[in-house]
Scaffold this active site. Sequence first.
Site, PDB file in Angstrom:
ATOM      1  N   LYS A  41      -5.447 131.060   0.718  1.00  0.00           N
ATOM      2  CA  LYS A  41      -4.230 131.736   1.083  1.00  0.00           C
ATOM      3  C   LYS A  41      -4.392 132.486   2.404  1.00  0.00           C
ATOM      4  O   LYS A  41      -3.407 132.817   3.058  1.00  0.00           O
ATOM      5  CB  LYS A  41      -3.860 132.783   0.007  1.00  0.00           C
ATOM      6  CG  LYS A  41      -3.602 132.241  -1.363  1.00  0.00           C
ATOM      7  CD  LYS A  41      -3.249 133.435  -2.288  1.00  0.00           C
ATOM      8  CE  LYS A  41      -3.304 133.082  -3.731  1.00  0.00           C
ATOM      9  NZ  LYS A  41      -3.205 134.283  -4.583  1.00  0.00           N
ATOM     10  N   ASP A 101     -17.162 131.816   7.206  1.00  0.00           N
ATOM     11  CA  ASP A 101     -18.258 132.595   6.635  1.00  0.00           C
ATOM     12  C   ASP A 101     -19.466 131.674   6.466  1.00  0.00           C
ATOM     13  O   ASP A 101     -20.114 131.331   7.445  1.00  0.00           O
ATOM     14  CB  ASP A 101     -17.734 133.181   5.313  1.00  0.00           C
ATOM     15  CG  ASP A 101     -18.648 134.210   4.708  1.00  0.00           C
ATOM     16  OD1 ASP A 101     -18.788 135.300   5.298  1.00  0.00           O
ATOM     17  OD2 ASP A 101     -19.229 133.943   3.650  1.00  0.00           O
TER      18      ASP A 101
END
Length: 172
Positions: A41, A101
């Site tokens: 999201k 990440d």
Amino acid sequence: MESHLKQLFPAEEIHLAVHRLAAEIRRDYAGKTPLLIGILKGSFIFLADLIKALKAPVEIDFIRAASYGSGTASSGNIRITKDIDAGIENRDIIVVEDIVDTGLTLNVILKHLTARNPASLKLCALVDKPHRRQLPIKIDYLGFHAKENFLVGYGLDYNEKYRYLPGLYVME
Ligand code: IMP
């Protein structure tokens, strides 16, 4: 504002970065209509601001991947839970991600999209945390580098909290 959040990139800086990225994309895709695929999201605010700043014809779609488990660490066990709606063969694709990440999620998504033979596939990310990387990821359009471990705001959450914040914050 919660006391354990420290502002890292204020809304004004994000606005400038988004417009810089939009100018680069507009230049590289002049005369084309790329399909921007946002990763849900977290990228929804970034994608919305980016296409407004682009001021050029684009189409959008969304994809979602989930790793088992919650919290701040990716478990590495990733599956696609919402696929794109349309075919992408021979399309120019720009994947729009909020933050890179470990790279584990993007590795799965980029392979999944590459297998469908797009004409081109590039990656636009708002934030890169290179110190966290486990798999190499080439970012074609990048907003910011961050040395910090976990950011929230501007669409990014911690257990669904803080997405509404207009800037990017470090959780302390
Ligand atoms: P990955 O570790 O690169 O696979 O990251 C997977 C997803 O974790 C990203 O798409 C983000 O939605 C989320 N994520 C990674 N780092 C952060 C962060 O610092 N704040 C909020 N979400 C993050």
